[in-house]
Scaffold this motif. Structure first.
Motif, PDB file in Angstrom:
ATOM      1  N   GLU A 169      -8.517  -0.461  14.097  1.00 40.04           N
ATOM      2  CA  GLU A 169      -9.856  -0.994  14.330  1.00 40.04           C
ATOM      3  C   GLU A 169     -10.287  -1.950  13.228  1.00 40.04           C
ATOM      4  O   GLU A 169     -11.459  -2.248  13.068  1.00 40.04           O
ATOM      5  N   LYS A 198      -0.800 -10.376   5.523  1.00 42.92           N
ATOM      6  CA  LYS A 198       0.212 -11.438   5.498  1.00 42.92           C
ATOM      7  C   LYS A 198       1.322 -11.168   6.507  1.00 42.92           C
ATOM      8  O   LYS A 198       1.654 -12.027   7.327  1.00 42.92           O
ATOM      9  N   THR A 199       1.872  -9.956   6.445  1.00 41.43           N
ATOM     10  CA  THR A 199       2.933  -9.620   7.387  1.00 41.43           C
ATOM     11  C   THR A 199       2.436  -9.741   8.820  1.00 41.43           C
ATOM     12  O   THR A 199       3.121 -10.271   9.697  1.00 41.43           O
ATOM     13  N   HIS A 250      10.292  -7.994   6.107  1.00 43.54           N
ATOM     14  CA  HIS A 250      10.497  -6.977   5.081  1.00 43.54           C
ATOM     15  C   HIS A 250      11.819  -6.243   5.290  1.00 43.54           C
ATOM     16  O   HIS A 250      12.427  -5.747   4.368  1.00 43.54           O
ATOM     17  N   GLN A 282       0.825  -1.211   0.000  1.00 46.51           N
ATOM     18  CA  GLN A 282       0.000   0.000   0.000  1.00 46.51           C
ATOM     19  C   GLN A 282       0.859   1.260   0.000  1.00 46.51           C
ATOM     20  O   GLN A 282       0.539   2.243  -0.668  1.00 46.51           O
ATOM     21  N   LEU A 317      -8.396  -7.966  10.267  1.00 49.30           N
ATOM     22  CA  LEU A 317      -7.780  -8.380   9.005  1.00 49.30           C
ATOM     23  C   LEU A 317      -8.238  -9.765   8.583  1.00 49.30           C
ATOM     24  O   LEU A 317      -8.548  -9.998   7.426  1.00 49.30           O
TER      25      LEU A 317
HETATM   26  N1  ATP Z   1      -4.299   1.654  12.683  1.00 49.93           N
HETATM   27  C1  ATP Z   1      -4.842   1.056  11.619  1.00 49.93           C
HETATM   28  N2  ATP Z   1      -6.118   1.313  11.278  1.00 49.93           N
HETATM   29  C2  ATP Z   1      -6.681   0.702  10.219  1.00 49.93           C
HETATM   30  N3  ATP Z   1      -6.052  -0.161   9.427  1.00 49.93           N
HETATM   31  C3  ATP Z   1      -4.780  -0.446   9.714  1.00 49.93           C
HETATM   32  C4  ATP Z   1      -4.111   0.134  10.813  1.00 49.93           C
HETATM   33  N4  ATP Z   1      -2.853  -0.349  10.863  1.00 49.93           N
HETATM   34  C5  ATP Z   1      -2.742  -1.193   9.833  1.00 49.93           C
HETATM   35  N5  ATP Z   1      -3.908  -1.257   9.123  1.00 49.93           N
HETATM   36  C6  ATP Z   1      -4.150  -2.082   7.933  1.00 49.93           C
HETATM   37  O1  ATP Z   1      -3.720  -3.385   8.239  1.00 49.93           O
HETATM   38  C7  ATP Z   1      -3.151  -3.984   7.099  1.00 49.93           C
HETATM   39  C8  ATP Z   1      -1.741  -4.423   7.426  1.00 49.93           C
HETATM   40  O2  ATP Z   1      -1.477  -5.480   6.609  1.00 49.93           O
HETATM   41  P1  ATP Z   1      -0.059  -6.180   6.425  1.00 49.93           P
HETATM   42  O3  ATP Z   1       1.077  -5.239   6.559  1.00 49.93           O
HETATM   43  O4  ATP Z   1      -0.081  -7.412   7.247  1.00 49.93           O
HETATM   44  O5  ATP Z   1      -0.289  -6.491   4.860  1.00 49.93           O
HETATM   45  P2  ATP Z   1       0.401  -7.466   3.913  1.00 49.93           P
HETATM   46  O6  ATP Z   1      -0.569  -8.548   3.586  1.00 49.93           O
HETATM   47  O7  ATP Z   1       1.723  -7.833   4.458  1.00 49.93           O
HETATM   48  O8  ATP Z   1       0.526  -6.543   2.625  1.00 49.93           O
HETATM   49  P3  ATP Z   1       1.736  -6.335   1.600  1.00 49.93           P
HETATM   50  O9  ATP Z   1       1.537  -7.375   0.549  1.00 49.93           O
HETATM   51  O10 ATP Z   1       1.433  -4.980   1.016  1.00 49.93           O
HETATM   52  O11 ATP Z   1       2.997  -6.428   2.350  1.00 49.93           O
HETATM   53  C9  ATP Z   1      -3.193  -2.949   5.982  1.00 49.93           C
HETATM   54  O12 ATP Z   1      -4.319  -3.165   5.159  1.00 49.93           O
HETATM   55  C10 ATP Z   1      -3.346  -1.653   6.727  1.00 49.93           C
HETATM   56  O13 ATP Z   1      -4.026  -0.700   5.955  1.00 49.93           O
END
Ligand code: ATP
Ligand code: HEM
Ligand code: ATP
Ligand code: MG
Ligand code: MG
Lengths: 221, 201, 62, 249, 221, 201
Positions: F13, F40-41, F81, B135, F16
């Motif tokens: 909030e 995922k992360t 990462h 993102q 996921l």
């Molecule tokens: N304080 C918050 N309020 C709302 N959403 C949040 C908050 N903190 C994190 N998120 C959301 O939680 C998710 C974090 O996902 P994560 O980093 O695990 O993604 P990922 O699957 O590893 O993605 P990528 O492939 O981009 O690395 C994101 O969608 C982010 O927008």
């Protein structure tokens, strides 16, 4: 010109987002000033004598600590490169960033100094001189500091190296600034010191943004 | 429009490449290839003028880029390995601020539409530091739309993006080329776009 | 009653500035603080209400 | 026994505490008003003029309560924080966060009124006396706590970090107090010395106590108001918040 | 135990690689101390009186500035996560890191202090007390500082927030440390101050690594 | 060996994912899939115990990982990462220091051989900060060999790697699995290894 305003506004916006950062710089100033009586002892006569020196040294340190947020964050996340590649001349943007830095770190110190001066038992006219000297001196600190911040950018251990570069350059500001208050207290009149401070400021306004820009270009190579 | 002659870059005491030459005309794109450490990032940084090359010349519309300065930078957009977004600001604010620094005002509606196009719906108001790796990258890439540059220089634009985003980005680059733009990309993956010329380092 | 006139009361035997400075600041802050707390409460309620309306509209749209 | 335990945990959940706090707030405001009016009446119209300090001493009626509350609130705050760290209850962190600004305000008022008192009595706004200095440091500790919590976005993380800081502070406050005291008394005394008001008249004592009660009630009322806002801010996405009357309307 | 040695060795190796960083912390100390005569004026009696306080405040500030390299670098590049996931208990590794921090930032200050004390006209026995007090006090500064560094980890604007959190907690160390020298000069004997300093150090050795570890876990969540 | 039941993670909030469950036996590997921001992360960090999940349980050899503590961490290797290498140290020193912290001493010859295997020949003595993006990543990945862990948890291990390095890494993972190891990976690219089970977020 609109880009100048844009960068000032951007940096103020960022400062607002991290309001705590700005406020804590202020409290750092307050705390450092309050540490001295604790280290030196509570005698009012002694304290009044060292007050201008202590306040100025604390202002120096507070400005210096806030310097590394001047370019470091932009450098680390790559936005500084983007600024350098933007169509506006980098020098203009740098001037804007310095102005924003003074607004967020120098000006609050000026406003706060009288309160701390009272803790050291300075009288009203001495406080007035103190504020005037800081009003001339803090922009000078931001301008000189920007050069140091740019020179130490991306250098490992930059934080402390920065202080090593910048503090010696701050010495004239310190001498004339603290000297102004002391001269006033001892009845000599502060105008001489203040006009020297103003002259230094005028010099720095022309010179510092240029030097800073050059240093930034080197840092990004 | 962009022409490079006899370019050589040196890092430390290591000569990464030399005698590199190529031209780029409107509508063309270039795929800079090479294994890890071959010097791709170094080349791109030389092309945008961030680090001067050891030898050779880079010309834009016939003039050396060092001389052109702003006139070159106005037509250029470089996105590197770095995030280059402010983690404390929201995606919306990031785009606005970046545009303001280019001296342009962004229309609220268009900006939101761009963010949605980049799959950031519902994250417009969340500070960037909360976003996932992909993102964050999308916020950066949204500048491709909001800043209208002619020459795009992108260092591994597809990292961290999921399949949908990769498709979207390659479509975007396609549009840009069709409109007479130019692009120079690096990537270790095979490119999802056609007709690129390759430069091997 | 220990005060002979309102003027005397406000003068506080020459300490008016200090006494009223203290009490004034006290009253000022202790009025301002609850107002700020109440405003914070109202603000979050307003946000919640808006979120709810938006949700309802979303449902209707579907 | 187990029944009572369940009750406790019931009220320790934000969901049930929110309406309870709403019901308690008016009562505490009423008590604040009663004690405050009585206290002010005593302080201004009953308590006699001091022999040494004239009318200036009346500052004591807010200075001392503010000083007491500033210290007491820190203890309460640290207790909540420790509870939250140990039992991982959500409400504890919110209570600590709600108390901090009030505590900081009390410390500030103590400093402010003290300074305004010191000028006429000692001839100086400020002297580096042990009690003054440690109050100043207490104020800094409050500010540090507030700044730390403000700087962390994730509320759960902010709570835990704040709790650790508050506990470290609680260990340190006595150390700081005694060190400052020792520092001050080892030196020659300040050239202006603290003139304690002589044996206080009974009415003065009563006035001070009533005012202290008023400050206490005020602190509870304001902290409850703030904690209600904090609860809503943190529980935005829960069902019970969406079902609140005030939200549905 | 071998892991404890390993982390101390690693941090010393890193410090050696950035030797300039270590040296500049020292120079910061020197410069701050030297700024005071410039800000306050050259009277020897006055200077001798404020010497212990100034030296201690400068030591405080120098330690504090070096604090944010204690965990921040490891946090930013992800090695801290790796430490937390290593089979050794985190508390042990933290203790090692604090020890390394003292070796690279506290110990040099102790060694340098007598030289600076001479500039302020302190005599040999006072210098001895100064060194002794710093020897007890600087580990205390590192230990308390570690808590603050861990709490502000990854927090925006951490650098200055750190000083806001840590400086008030440094007050007892400052008072007893500077007090020891002053008490000695005024003929009262420094042993009382020094033993209090030692007691504080003992307390901190047990308490601080624990609090630091807890704070680090919170920071990584 | 690793079994996950009813797992749910919340960021801010935003919920996921919830009710996630899977098992992993020796020789198996898992591909965690999902678009950008799917979580995922967040999932991987919960699995290694860095951030506690909102609900659910993670068990290793039958015991909850929170209780196991060190015993779990000894068998685990997580690469995220982040770079997680010290930029001031050379690749060689980085590996040595990391091993020393695990309480192991590295043989000089083996370490050099590992670095060469990862294509870092000629860079053993260059501080990591001079390396290219892909080379930095390779230094990190070399720990897969020098630290003998049973469970590998790798967040996008293929980013920034060139084709040769991708092949080498997947061969390495294959060996690890053949020797009874386990692996959990995320990646947006199609995986060059066979027989993985997928978990979709
Ligand atoms: N304080 C918050 N309020 C709302 N959403 C949040 C908050 N903190 C994190 N998120 C959301 O939680 C998710 C974090 O996902 P994560 O980093 O695990 O993604 P990922 O699957 O590893 O993605 P990528 O492939 O981009 O690395 C994101 O969608 C982010 O927008
Ligand atoms: C900024 C200045 C001042 C500060 C920060 C301050 C702080 C405090 C504190 C913390 C207390 C409570 C201590 C305790 O109960 O042990 C207190 C009590 C008190 N203060 Fe002050 N004070 C200040 C100035 C003054 C002045 C100028 C006077 C009077 C001349 C004064 C008189 C008193 C008295 C009489 C008490 C209550 C007595 C007692 O409980 O021991 N204070 N002050
Ligand atoms: N001081 C130095 N001495 C020797 N070699 C150096 C020095 N600094 C950089 N290098 C080498 O220069 C190269 C830099 O390459 P660059 O970052 O341009 O690679 P790249 O093609 O972008 O690789 P990647 O695909 O990994 O991003 C690397 O091989 C690095 O090892
Ligand atoms: Mg590269
Ligand atoms: Mg991710």
């Amino acid at each position: 010109m609109s880009a100048l305003l844009a960068i000032v506004r951007r940096d103020l916006l960022l400062a607002m987002r991290r309001k705590s950062e700005m406020l804590t710089a202020l409290f750092f100033f307050i705390i450092v000033v309050s540490l001295f009586p604790l280290g030196i002892g509570p005698e009012p006569v002694l304290l009044r004598k060292i007050a201008p020196g202590v306040l100025w040294v604390a202002a120096l340190l507070a400005t210096m600590l806030s310097l590394n947020r001047l370019f470091a964050a932009d450098h680390a996340d790559g936005t500084l490169e983007q600024l350098a590649l933007s169509p506006t001349p980098l020098g203009l943007l740098v001037t804007g960033k310095i102005a924003a830095h003074w607004l967020t770190s120098g000006l609050p110190l000026v406003l706060l100094a009288p309160v701390l001066g009272v803790q050291f038992d300075l009288d009203a006219s001495a406080l007035g001189i103190l504020v005037g000297a800081l009003l001339l001196g803090t922009p000078l600190l931001s301008l000189i500091g920007a050069i140091g911040a740019a020179l130490t950018l991306g250098v490992r251990g930059g934080g402390v190296l920065l202080s090593l570069l910048v503090l010696p350059l701050y010495v004239p500001a310190l001498i004339f600034g603290a000297g102004a208050v002391e001269a006033h207290i001892s009845g000599l009149g502060a105008s001489g010191h203040l006009s020297l401070l103003a002259a230094l400021l005028a010099l720095a306004v022309f010179f510092a943004p240029w030097a800073t820009t050059a240093a930034l270009r080197v840092a990004m190579e | 429009m962009l022409s490079v002659t006899d370019l050589a870059c040196v890092r430390g005491e290591r000569r990464l490449f030399s005698d590199l030459a190529f031209d780029l005309a409107p509508g063309e794109w270039l795929h800079v290839q090479g294994e890890n450490g071959a010097g791709k990032t170094t080349l791109l940084r030389a092309l945008v003028g961030l680090s001067p090359p050891a030898a050779g010349e880079i010309r834009w519309r016939g003039a050396p880029i060092g001389r052109l300065g702003e006139d070159y930078r106005r037509e250029l957009l470089y996105l590197g390995h770095h995030g280059a977004v402010k983690e404390d600001l929201t995606p919306l604010e990031n785009l606005r601020v970046a545009a303001a620094l280019d001296g342009r005002q962004l229309d609220e509606r268009d900006t939101l539409a761009t963010l949605h196009r980049f799959g950031l719906k519902g994250r417009e108001e969340l500070p960037v530091r909360f976003l996932s790796a992909g993102q964050k990258r999308r916020v950066l890439l949204a500048r491709l739309v909001t800043r209208q540059a002619t020459l795009w220089i992108l260092d591994e634009p597809f990292t961290a993006l999921d399949v949908k985003a990769v498709d979207m980005l390659s479509a975007l680059i396609g549009e840009h080329l069709a409109a007479g733009g130019m692009a120079i990309l690096t990537s270790h993956q095979t490119m999802p776009m056609a007709n690129g010329r390759a430069v091997k380092l | 009653m220990i005060w002979n006139s309102p003027a005397e009361f406000f003068a506080m035997g020459g300490y008016g500035l200090y006494v009223w400075g203290s009490f004034g600041a006290c009253v000022l802050f202790m009025v301002a603080e609850p107002i700020m707390a109440a405003r914070r409460h109202k603000q979050i309620l307003r946000t919640l209400r808006r979120a709810r309306i938006a949700e309802d509209l979303d449902k209707e749209a579907k | 026994m187990s029944n009572r335990l369940i009750n406790w945990f019931k009220f320790a959940s934000p969901q049930s505490f929110y309406p309870l706090a709403g019901k308690m707030i008016p009562w505490f405001w009423a008590l604040t008003a009663v004690f405050g009016i009585a206290g002010l009446w005593l302080s201004f119209f009953v308590a006699p003029t001091d022999a040494v300090q004239g009318e200036g001493y009346r500052i004591i009626f807010i200075h001392v309560p503010a000083s007491w509350m500033s210290m007491f609130i820190y203890l309460v705050m640290a207790a909540w924080a420790g509870l939250g760290l140990a039992l991982n209850t959500r409400l504890s962190g919110m209570m600590a966060q709600a108390l901090a600004p009030t505590g900081a305000l009390m410390a500030f008022l103590s400093l402010w009124t003290g300074a305004l008192w010191g000028k006429p009595m000692w001839g100086a706004w400020w002297v580096w006396d042990a009690r003054l200095t440690s109050e100043l440091i207490l104020f800094f500790l409050y500010i540090g706590f507030i700044a730390l919590q403000a700087a962390i976005d994730d509320p759960r993380r902010a709570d835990k970090a704040g709790a650790i800081l508050a506990l470290v502070g609680v260990v340190n406050i006595p150390i700081i107090y005694f060190s400052v005291k020792w520092w001050n008394t080892l030196h020659q005394g300040a050239s202006v010395s603290l003139t304690k008001s002589p044996s206080m008249a009974q009415t003065m004592l009563w006035g001070m106590l009533l005012m202290a009660l008023a400050f206490w009630m005020y602190s509870i009322a304001v902290a409850l108001m703030r904690v209600r806002a904090i609860i809503l801010e943190r529980e935005t996405h829960t069902e019970w918040v969406k079902e609140l009357e005030a939200v549905k309307r």
